[in-house]
Design a protein around this motif. Structure first.
Motif, short mmCIF file in Angstrom:
data_model
loop_
_atom_site.label_atom_id
_atom_site.label_comp_id
_atom_site.label_asym_id
_atom_site.label_seq_id
_atom_site.Cartn_x
_atom_site.Cartn_y
_atom_site.Cartn_z
N ILE A 6 9.07 6.30 1.91
CA ILE A 6 7.65 6.05 1.65
C ILE A 6 7.18 6.20 0.14
N THR A 7 6.54 5.42 -0.28
CA THR A 7 5.99 5.66 -1.88
C THR A 7 4.55 5.73 -1.62
N LEU A 8 4.13 7.11 -2.43
CA LEU A 8 2.75 7.28 -2.58
C LEU A 8 2.40 7.03 -4.03
N THR A 9 1.01 6.44 -4.16
CA THR A 9 0.71 6.53 -5.48
C THR A 9 -0.81 6.93 -5.79
N ALA A 10 -0.98 7.50 -6.99
CA ALA A 10 -2.42 7.97 -7.36
C ALA A 10 -2.41 8.05 -8.98
N GLY A 11 -3.42 7.16 -9.41
CA GLY A 11 -3.22 6.91 -11.08
C GLY A 11 -2.00 6.40 -11.26
N ASP A 12 -1.40 7.07 -12.26
CA ASP A 12 0.19 6.39 -13.03
C ASP A 12 0.94 7.42 -12.19
#
Length: 262
Positions: A6-12
């Protein structure tokens, strides 16, 4: 749901979560820079239902002596859940919820839940152990492998523990509390006000590891990485400081890594 990465992102910021590989955090990037040592043993793995070493793999469970496999002879180390496949219960853009069912060789049934929450400048990990059946002693914690060097100077480690657990020749606490000795360390420290450890890569990044728990193991004997491990009790704690999981009272802990660029 799938147990694929799973890949989570927030901003950079970007974090990879690997349910099928022991519920491990596979990587954490901010501004394109990977902060965790890479490899199947590394990243950051959950330690549950115990943390660190159990002396000779044995602990007292009520009136019964239990024997765990000696995966770090002569001791058992870091729990069983890092060796199993976790399941993905829920995923959103910046949060994943994973579960793991305790099973052999652990003698009790129970469920572990780990919540991974990413913000632009922080990663929060929450874990709980619950049972619907017998009560049992347990611990939980995390074992992150932070890269010692991000391409500039080596990381500096800053923390002010109230004490260091004296380490015996068998690598386990003797029960004596001493003043902090100079590193390198493979040692447990007490921080009664909560874990608060700062890693600084000069001119690049500052990262703080915090938790309301009062125990932290620092391991920096390898050239490639620095480990800062918040946990609910000291090594061998199933014997010396057991925390009981009951049908009415789960065991829960949280750690947050927050960072800022320098």
């Amino acid at each position: 749901m799938s147990d694929e990465e799973i890949t989570l992102t927030a901003g950079d910021a970007e974090v990879s979560v690997r349910p099928g590989d022991g519920g491990r955090i596979g990587g954490l990037r901010t501004g394109g820079v990977q902060l965790l040592r890479q490899g199947e043993r590394y990243g950051c793995f959950p330690m549950v239902p115990w943390c660190g070493r159990i002396r000779e793999g044995r602990f007292l469970d009520g009136g019964t002596v239990r024997q765990m496999p000696l995966n770090s002879p002569p001791h058992a180390i870091h729990g069983t859940a890092r060796d199993g496949a976790w399941r993905t219960a829920r995923v959103s853009g910046n949060e994943a919820v994973l579960t793991y069912e305790l099973t052999d060789p652990w003698p009790h049934s129970g469920r572990v839940t780990q919540i991974v929450t990413l913000a632009e400048d922080a990663l929060t990990l929450t874990m709980s152990v619950e049972t619907y059946d017998d009560s049992f002693p347990a611990q939980l914690g995390w074992h992150p492998w932070f890269r010692r060097n991000l391409g500039g100077e080596d990381a500096r480690l800053d923390f002010e523990p109230a004490w260091q657990e004296e380490r015996g020749a068998d690598h386990l606490p003797t029960g004596n509390r001493i003043d902090r000795k100079p590193g390198p360390w493979d040692d447990c420290f007490g921080m009664p006000g909560g874990v608060d450890v700062t890693l600084t890569w000069p001119g690049q990044l500052e990262l703080k590891v915090t938790s309301r728990e009062e125990w932290v193991v620092v391991y920096d004997e390898q050239a490639e990485a620095v480990c800062v491990e918040p946990q609910t009790g000291p090594p061998n704690g199933l014997n010396t400081l057991p925390r009981l999981v009951t049908p009415l009272e789960p065991l829960e802990a949280t750690t947050t890594w927050s960072w800022r660029r320098l």
